[in-house]
Each structure stands twice: as C-alpha cells, then as structure tokens.
Write an enzyme that holds these catalytic residues in place. Structure first.
Site, PDB file in Angstrom:
ATOM      1  N   LYS A   1      -7.732   3.846 -20.392  1.00  0.00           N
ATOM      2  CA  LYS A   1      -7.958   4.180 -21.806  1.00  0.00           C
ATOM      3  C   LYS A   1      -6.658   4.000 -22.618  1.00  0.00           C
ATOM      4  CE  LYS A   1     -12.149   5.653 -20.483  1.00  0.00           C
ATOM      5  NZ  LYS A   1     -12.057   5.851 -19.050  1.00  0.00           N
TER       6      LYS A   1
ATOM      7  N   ARG B   1       0.850  -1.209   0.000  1.00  0.00           N
ATOM      8  CA  ARG B   1       0.000   0.000   0.000  1.00  0.00           C
ATOM      9  C   ARG B   1       0.883   1.256   0.000  1.00  0.00           C
ATOM     10  NH1 ARG B   1      -1.479   1.930   4.463  1.00  0.00           N
ATOM     11  NH2 ARG B   1      -2.148   0.055   5.538  1.00  0.00           N
TER      12      ARG B   1
ATOM     13  N   TYR C   1     -16.910  14.542 -18.390  1.00  0.00           N
ATOM     14  CA  TYR C   1     -17.212  13.119 -18.231  1.00  0.00           C
ATOM     15  C   TYR C   1     -18.223  12.946 -17.069  1.00  0.00           C
ATOM     16  CZ  TYR C   1     -16.904   8.473 -16.439  1.00  0.00           C
ATOM     17  OH  TYR C   1     -17.263   7.261 -15.930  1.00  0.00           O
TER      18      TYR C   1
ATOM     19  N   ASP D   1      -7.628  17.028 -17.031  1.00  0.00           N
ATOM     20  CA  ASP D   1      -7.885  15.616 -17.336  1.00  0.00           C
ATOM     21  C   ASP D   1      -7.435  15.389 -18.778  1.00  0.00           C
ATOM     22  OD1 ASP D   1      -9.011  13.232 -18.223  1.00  0.00           O
ATOM     23  OD2 ASP D   1     -10.838  13.459 -17.045  1.00  0.00           O
TER      24      ASP D   1
HETATM   25  C1  LIG Z   1     -12.406  11.936 -19.557  1.00  0.00           C
HETATM   26  C2  LIG Z   1     -12.447  10.874 -18.484  1.00  0.00           C
HETATM   27  N1  LIG Z   1     -11.839  11.102 -17.316  1.00  0.00           N
HETATM   28  C3  LIG Z   1     -11.839  10.182 -16.346  1.00  0.00           C
HETATM   29  C4  LIG Z   1     -12.479   8.971 -16.491  1.00  0.00           C
HETATM   30  C5  LIG Z   1     -12.479   8.005 -15.349  1.00  0.00           C
HETATM   31  O1  LIG Z   1     -11.624   6.924 -15.603  1.00  0.00           O
HETATM   32  P1  LIG Z   1     -11.840   5.467 -14.971  1.00  0.00           P
HETATM   33  O2  LIG Z   1     -12.986   4.837 -15.689  1.00  0.00           O
HETATM   34  O3  LIG Z   1     -10.531   4.800 -15.229  1.00  0.00           O
HETATM   35  O4  LIG Z   1     -12.152   5.652 -13.550  1.00  0.00           O
HETATM   36  C6  LIG Z   1     -13.134   8.697 -17.700  1.00  0.00           C
HETATM   37  C7  LIG Z   1     -13.850   7.421 -17.952  1.00  0.00           C
HETATM   38  O5  LIG Z   1     -14.183   6.630 -17.176  1.00  0.00           O
HETATM   39  C8  LIG Z   1     -13.120   9.670 -18.716  1.00  0.00           C
HETATM   40  O6  LIG Z   1     -13.753   9.480 -19.858  1.00  0.00           O
HETATM   41  N1  LIG Z   2     -21.283   2.978 -15.550  1.00  0.00           N
HETATM   42  C1  LIG Z   2     -20.082   3.773 -15.605  1.00  0.00           C
HETATM   43  C2  LIG Z   2     -19.904   4.341 -16.967  1.00  0.00           C
HETATM   44  C3  LIG Z   2     -18.467   4.487 -17.306  1.00  0.00           C
HETATM   45  S1  LIG Z   2     -18.163   5.530 -18.698  1.00  0.00           S
HETATM   46  C4  LIG Z   2     -16.481   5.200 -19.078  1.00  0.00           C
HETATM   47  C5  LIG Z   2     -15.788   6.241 -19.888  1.00  0.00           C
HETATM   48  N2  LIG Z   2     -15.345   7.332 -19.127  1.00  0.00           N
HETATM   49  C6  LIG Z   2     -16.545   6.748 -21.064  1.00  0.00           C
HETATM   50  O1  LIG Z   2     -16.642   7.987 -21.242  1.00  0.00           O
HETATM   51  O2  LIG Z   2     -17.007   5.941 -21.865  1.00  0.00           O
HETATM   52  C7  LIG Z   2     -20.209   4.896 -14.595  1.00  0.00           C
HETATM   53  O3  LIG Z   2     -21.305   5.134 -14.099  1.00  0.00           O
HETATM   54  O4  LIG Z   2     -19.208   5.514 -14.240  1.00  0.00           O
END
Ligand SMILES: Cc1ncc(COP(=O)(O)O)c(C=O)c1O
Ligand SMILES: N[C@@H](CCSC[C@H](N)C(=O)O)C(=O)O
Length: 447
Positions: A240, A89, A141, A215
C-alpha cells in the site's frame, strides 16, 4: 598473504579500506557491503520527510540508490562459510539495507521485510501456540479475519472478536491466556478508531507476556507510530502506502525487542518468506516519496470527504469533525490518511455509482498514486461470510474510496458525474443533494 600497498588501489578502494581492512585471497581490498544503511547511530534525527529519503550506504562506488543483489547465493572466503551473507533466504544486502531504513522510519530497532502484508501477519502469528488466546476487532481486513479463522479452526488458537472501539470490551476478555491483542486503527473498511494506549496498558497489566500487535497499513509510519504508544509489534502491508504504486506485494514488521525480532527472523528464514532483492529495491524507492504522496493523497481525501458530506452522504473519515472518535484519532495520529467510505442506503445504487466512475478504478487495495473505488462487502472483505458481516454491522452498500494524487477537482468532477448518472442525487438549480435514506427512514441533512 600480505595486504596490497594502498598505492595499488583506486581512490574509491582506498576510502573503502579505511572502513573495512579485509582483503580477498588475491589481495584485493574487500569493498564494504552497501547493506549497513540508515540507523541513527548517535547522529541528529531529521524530520521524517528528510529521514525517508536520507540513506547512508557504504557502497564501493557511492551508488546513490541501493544496488539490487539479484543473487541467490554468496561465495564464501573460507570452507567454514561465515561471511556476512551466504544465501538470500537467510539474508540479502538489498533487503538488509531496506530493513535498516524501515526500522529507522518506524521508530524501531528491528524491521523485517517479507513477501506481503499477510505474510507479515503469518510470521507474527507463528509466535502463538495451541491454547493461546487472541483478542481482535469486529471490523478487520478480510484477509486478517481469514487467517485468524484458520488458526482458530486448525491450530487450536482461541480468537475473540470484540468491538475494539471501546477499550472496556477488550478488558472484559483479557486473561492470563491472552497471548496477543491484534488491532487495526482506523479499521478497514469502517474507519473506526481504536484507543491503542489504553488497550496496550490494560493488556500489559493483565499479562506482561501478552503482545499488542498493530496493523498500521491504513496510516503508514508517515502518520502514526504505534510502537511509541504501547504496541509491541507493528506491521503493515508494504503493497500500500510504503511502496505507493501498486507494482509490488510486500509486508513489513517492526519491533523494539531483540529477542522478539530474532524469533520472527527465525520464521522468515525457516519458511523462506523474506522479500526478494528486486522487490526490496522497489520498496526502498517507494518509501522515499511516502511523505509527498501521503500529503497530497490526504489533502485530496479531505476535500472529497467534505464534498460528499456537504451533499448529504453519511461519510466515514477521521478527518471529518463529525467522526465520532475524531478527538481520539488526533490524540494518537498525525493525519487522517486517504481512505474513506460512504453509504448510499441501497446496494444497487452503490453498484451503479462504482460502475459509472471513470477516473476512479474499480480495484481492491489502497495507498496507490491512483484513486480507487470499491464495494468492500463484494471485494476486499468478501472472504467474511454474509452472516458474519451482518452480525458485525457492515453495511452491504458501503463504498470505499482510496484517494490518489490526481487533481482533486478532476476527482470530484468524476465522482459528481457518477453520482448523477447512477441516480444517487437529486439535481436542482442550487446543485445536488443525496437521495440516501438513513436507518430511521429520514434523509440526512446537508452540512
Ligand atoms: C489493513 C490491511 N492489512 C493487511 C493487508 C494485507 O496486505 P497484503 O495484501 O500486502 O498481503 C491488507 C490488504 O491486503 C490490509 O488492507
Ligand atoms: N482477493 C483478495 C482481496 C484483497 S483485498 C486488498 C486490500 N487489503 C484491500 O482492503 O483492498 C483476497 O481474498 O485477499
């Protein structure tokens, strides 16, 4: 106990001894940790594609890929503890190796790897305290929006959502209470562009303590380095492009301020959200192919964006000259990425297109080698309620395409078939043309 004479040691141990002269209780040379990896330490900097694959591990056996230290705890040589690692950790050699590599490619002095992109934002937003103000975008997002709403409703943080495509909107709400400006560019899913240097300058002028956080999930360090143009912290979802195969969840954070890095490390150790050794290994492996994947994904995305636009669809993609902020985007970034969105003017028509696609998987997420299709308002951004989506002018019919590394002709063929099958286009002897209807009731003309 005296150190053993070097003639009792294997050539590998002798080489190791030149670097680390410590011995264990039995007199065996202690191998150097493989963790110290790729910082530049004064050497020439290669092109990014080279730096992505170049690593400097001091592994005792010369392993060319970082070993997975799948161990929760580490034996100490003294009753006072104090060895480089004691508990995963707090730190793990595989994770440290990855973090050093990430710092190098993100143009940062410190990088931290955690369990997801949202985990990264959680660590960053723990720098806030009740009463602090955050300024952020109106196209974000969905998960980011959800976490900020939680902080607003439960932690006394004030959150301002403004259209960050106009830096003046941000300047209008900056005050000495502004603790953080949180930006995405291009935004997810509307692909809006945000002027990071102008906003960073205005933020720091108004309040030197305010942090500009970017981000960078949509572009990755392959195409954009926000720390170079005024950001204080950059984070991204390693789920990603960085990993690229949709086989792990990961988040990375980078900064150039040692104190800030230490504060965020404190949270990671205190809450236990550091990336696991196995996922650190997989992320390290994924990062090495980032350049080649991104080049192919981006080239495919450009062809698909041009294909859709030339057939009369309204397409959002910063690689198209028609993007209203094309020049701004290219003044900051080295590429347009591989996510685009387009509108059909009709939700059920969009649903039919998405469901008719075969090669394009109906999935959330992006940055994977496989191409994906989705309806953000129903999927990735469903956590933003319908009223807020409407206020923020998110088109409910919008289709997001996350382009992979397949053959571009196959992708276009599959999309063409889906468009025809869904009834989204009128087919004639000359080809086909979108049936979409603009807000003003007219059909957009073909390019
Ligand atoms: C632009 C953006 N930032 C952050 C996240 C969060 O990443 P994670 O799914 O790895 O938690 C996502 C998608 O989930 C995203 O599309
Ligand atoms: N059920 C998930 C959806 C994740 S979306 C993942 C990614 N960031 C995208 O834009 O496709 C949630 O509720 O977070």
């Amino acid at each position: 106990m005296a150190a053993p004479s070097t003639n009792r040691l294997s050539p590998a141990s002798q080489a190791a001894n030149k670097v680390f002269t410590r011995v264990d209780l039995d007199g065996h040379a202690l191998p150097p940790s493989p963790a110290p990896s790729s910082p530049l330490s004064g050497r020439k900097r290669y092109a990014l594609a080279t730096e992505l694959v170049y690593t400097d591990s001091k592994d005792q056996y010369g392993a060319s890929s970082i070993p997975i230290y799948q161990s929760a705890t580490f034996k100490q040589t003294s009753s006072n503890g104090g060895n480089e690692y004691d508990y995963t950790r707090s730190g793990n050699p595989t994770r440290t190796h990855l973090e050093r590599h990430l710092a190098k490619i993100m143009n940062a002095t410190r990088a931290l790897a955690v369990g997801s992109g949202m985990g990264a934002l959680d660590v960053i937003t723990r720098l806030l305290k009740p009463g602090d103000e955050v300024i952020t975008g109106d196209d974000l997002y969905g998960g980011t929006n959800r976490l900020l709403t939680y902080l607003k409703n439960n932690q006394g943080v004030v959150v301002h959502h403004v259209d960050t495509t106009n830096a003046d909107n941000v300047k209008a709400v900056i005050s000495n209470k502004t603790a953080m400006v949180l930006l995405e560019t291009p935004t997810n899913p509307l692909l809006k562009i945000v002027d990071i240097p102008s906003i960073a300058r205005a933020t720091h002028e108004a309040n030197s303590k305010a942090l500009v956080v970017v981000d960078n999930t949509m572009l990755s360090p392959m195409l954009f380095n926000p720390l170079d143009i005024g950001a204080d912290i950059v984070y991204e979802s390693g789920t990603k492009y960085l990993s690229g195969h949709h086989d792990i969840m990961a988040g990375v954070i980078a900064c150039n301020d040692a104190e800030l890095g230490d504060k965020m490390y404190f949270t990671i150790n205190a809450t236990g959200c550091g990336l696991s050794p196995n996922d650190s290994f997989l992320l390290m492996r994924g990062v090495k192919t980032l350049a080649i994947r991104m080049e192919k994904q981006q080239a495919n995305a450009q062809r698909i964006a041009e294909f859709l636009e030339s057939h009369g669809f309204r397409v959002r993609y910063p690689g198209l000259k028609s993007h209203p902020q094309y020049d701004l985007h290219w003044s900051m970034a080295r590429g347009a990425g591989a996510v685009l969105s387009f509108e059909t003017g009709d939700i059920t028509l969009s649903e039919r297109i998405v469901e008719a696609a075969r090669l394009w998987g109906i999935s959330v997420s992006f940055g994977c080698v496989n191409s994906l299709i989705s309806m953000p308002c129903r999927m990735s951004h469903a956590s933003i309620d319908a009223k807020t989506r409407q206020e923020r002018q998110m088109p409910e019919d919008i289709i997001r395409l996350c382009v992979g590394i397949e053959d571009a002709d196959d992708l276009i063929d599959d999309l063409s078939r889906a468009l025809v099958q869904a009834g989204a286009v009128t087919v004639s002897l000359d080809g086909f043309q979108a049936n979409t209807v603009d807000d003003d009731g007219t059909t957009p003309s073909s390019a």
